[in-house]
Design a protein around this motif. Structure first.
Motif, PDB file in Angstrom:
ATOM      1  N   ARG A   1       0.807  -1.215   0.000  1.00 36.10           N
ATOM      2  CA  ARG A   1       0.000   0.000   0.000  1.00 36.10           C
ATOM      3  C   ARG A   1       0.841   1.266   0.000  1.00 36.10           C
ATOM      4  NH1 ARG A   1      -5.020  -1.036   4.271  1.00 36.10           N
ATOM      5  NH2 ARG A   1      -6.124  -2.592   3.035  1.00 36.10           N
ATOM      6  N   ARG A   2       1.553   1.517   1.079  1.00 38.59           N
ATOM      7  CA  ARG A   2       2.169   2.816   1.298  1.00 38.59           C
ATOM      8  C   ARG A   2       3.381   3.021   0.390  1.00 38.59           C
ATOM      9  NH1 ARG A   2       3.606   5.368   7.252  1.00 38.59           N
ATOM     10  NH2 ARG A   2       4.591   7.260   6.483  1.00 38.59           N
ATOM     11  N   PHE A   9       6.948   5.247   0.088  1.00 41.34           N
ATOM     12  CA  PHE A   9       7.930   6.091   0.756  1.00 41.34           C
ATOM     13  C   PHE A   9       8.829   6.717  -0.303  1.00 41.34           C
ATOM     14  CE2 PHE A   9       6.828   2.842   3.862  1.00 41.34           C
ATOM     15  CZ  PHE A   9       6.625   3.586   5.016  1.00 41.34           C
ATOM     16  N   GLU A  44       5.307   0.951  -4.206  1.00 42.51           N
ATOM     17  CA  GLU A  44       4.529   0.629  -3.026  1.00 42.51           C
ATOM     18  C   GLU A  44       5.288  -0.317  -2.108  1.00 42.51           C
ATOM     19  OE1 GLU A  44       0.894  -0.876  -4.709  1.00 42.51           O
ATOM     20  OE2 GLU A  44      -0.133   1.012  -4.302  1.00 42.51           O
ATOM     21  N   GLN A  96       4.102  -4.596   2.990  1.00 45.19           N
ATOM     22  CA  GLN A  96       3.683  -4.152   4.315  1.00 45.19           C
ATOM     23  C   GLN A  96       3.060  -5.283   5.112  1.00 45.19           C
ATOM     24  OE1 GLN A  96       0.720  -1.112   4.011  1.00 45.19           O
ATOM     25  NE2 GLN A  96       0.464  -0.842   6.201  1.00 45.19           N
ATOM     26  N   ASP A 124       3.448   4.453  12.782  1.00 48.94           N
ATOM     27  CA  ASP A 124       2.318   3.550  12.584  1.00 48.94           C
ATOM     28  C   ASP A 124       2.687   2.214  13.210  1.00 48.94           C
ATOM     29  OD1 ASP A 124       3.800   2.012  10.718  1.00 48.94           O
ATOM     30  OD2 ASP A 124       3.064   3.185   9.040  1.00 48.94           O
ATOM     31  N   SER A 148       2.788  -0.836  11.443  1.00 46.06           N
ATOM     32  CA  SER A 148       3.085  -1.802  10.399  1.00 46.06           C
ATOM     33  C   SER A 148       4.596  -2.020  10.303  1.00 46.06           C
ATOM     34  CB  SER A 148       2.540  -1.326   9.049  1.00 46.06           C
ATOM     35  OG  SER A 148       1.135  -1.238   9.066  1.00 46.06           O
ATOM     36  N   TYR A 194       7.630  -2.795   7.341  1.00 49.03           N
ATOM     37  CA  TYR A 194       7.857  -2.650   5.908  1.00 49.03           C
ATOM     38  C   TYR A 194       9.171  -3.318   5.501  1.00 49.03           C
ATOM     39  CZ  TYR A 194       4.316   0.930   6.656  1.00 49.03           C
ATOM     40  OH  TYR A 194       3.161   1.593   7.022  1.00 49.03           O
TER      41      TYR A 194
END
Length: 365
Positions: A5-6, A8, A106, A109, A136, A138, A140
């Motif tokens: 998802r995220r 960076f 992405e 995660q 957060d 999570s 990574y």
């Protein structure tokens, strides 16, 4: 739960990892196995944690990958850092920092790790602490930490959110695999315990799109269990989501289907020289996920547990059901042992599970 998802860009991601047994040499394992985009790691470090995002002075070590400080992690790839000298105590907590360059895709995660991750702008992998990081819970790309050490046991705890530690204390390291390592250490047994749990995971089927949980236990078993360096034992606890999620999103499975999956896992582990312990499925009547529990699922749970208790195909079993059920209502956990949802144990419940497992592992020695 594993998701991509995220994104960076020009940021440092600092993550905390606890080891069960210490040593003097460490390697860090990074994974992009579920990622769909490459990630450029410009620099990475490891050090001893002082709590939060802080690193113990004098403990920070540069990580390299085949001699290079930067590395490109392509989709589907997993790699290990070069070994680095660092004195780590038993039960020690490490801080792993990754500088993610702009242009990375992405993130791979682990969504619900119950562990705080710290993020700041720029390359700050060498900083002893972070100023006003975002956070957060999570993880990574960080898929494991390997410590060079001779231990009596090296246990891979394989399962779903109950192994992952849902309902445990944030940053408390009181998931049942954590507590198992501590319990064995208190009994004088040096044991490395690897947590290979994924929330929402099913042993037979991949997670449905609406319910994250990653690839099935059968399909990820080679990668997440058999590939663990130095593993001697497998602790299998999986199947409750096959029942509950199967009811909600399909496919509906039988007790025989779950037992058949166990047999496959046991045979594969035995072929690789691992001893296998299987945990009985915990009671879950009252689960707050609507329609997750049913009388039919309860009958299947009882049938699976009966097989676990009587078969000679594994090398032993841990009767989690027996120690976690309410004596007055054995189809559910008592309030003191679940985290409020009648499905995931509380910290006290995880401790009880750890003690039950430790009793069995101690008897193997």
């Amino acid at each position: 739960m594993m998701q991509a998802r995220r994104v960076f860009a020009d940021e440092t991601v600092r993550q905390v990892a606890r080891v069960s047994v210490g040593g003097d040499v460490v390697r860090v394992r990074l994974s992009n196995t579920i990622g769909t985009s490459p990630v450029n790691v410009g620099a990475a470090t490891v050090g001893l944690s002082m709590g939060g995002a802080a690193v113990q002075p004098g403990s920070l070590r540069e990580l390299t990958f085949e001699g290079e400080r930067s590395v490109r992690l392509t989709p589907g790839e997993e790699l290990r850092s070069d070994p680095v000298a660092l004195s780590i105590p038993d039960g020690g907590t490490l801080v792993v920092s990754l500088y993610i360059e702009a242009g990375s895709g992405e993130a791979a995660q682990h969504l619900s790790a119950n562990q705080t991750t710290y993020v700041v702008s720029g390359d700050q992998v060498d900083a002893l602490d972070f100023d006003a990081p975002t956070t957060d819970t999570s993880v990574y790309w960080l898929s494991g930490v390997e410590v060079q050490r001779q231990a009596a046991l090296a246990i891979v705890a394989f399962g779903d959110s109950i192994t992952e530690g849902a309902g445990s204390t944030l940053d408390g390291h009181d998931r049942y695999p954590d507590a198992l390592a501590d319990e064995l250490a208190a009994r004088g047994i040096a044991a490395a315990v690897v947590n290979a749990g994924i929330g929402g995971n099913r042993i037979l089927n991949d997670a449905p799109r609406v319910f994250p949980g990653g690839p099935s236990g059968l399909s990820r078993f080679e990668r997440d269990a058999l590939s663990q360096t130095g593993a001697t034992h497998l602790m299998l606890l999986e199947g409750v989501n096959d029942l509950g999620i199967g009811t909600l999103f399909g496919p509906v499975v039988s007790a025989e289907d779950i037992i058949g999956a166990y047999r496959q896992v046991i045979a594969q582990a035995h072929a690789r020289g691992l001893d296998v312990l299987v945990g009985t499925i915990l009671p879950f009547r009252g689960a707050t996920i609507p329609e997750y529990w049913s009388a039919e699922n309860e009958a299947k749970r009882q049938a699976v547990n009966a097989w676990i208790r009587t078969t000679d195909e594994h090398d032993g079993f841990v009767d989690f059901d027996a120690v976690m059920r309410d004596p007055a209502d054995p189809e559910q956990m008592p309030a003191a042992l679940h985290s409020g949802d009648f499905l995931h144990p509380s910290s006290a419940g995880y401790q009880r599970m750890a003690e039950a497992a430790a009793d069995v592992f101690e008897g193997l020695l």
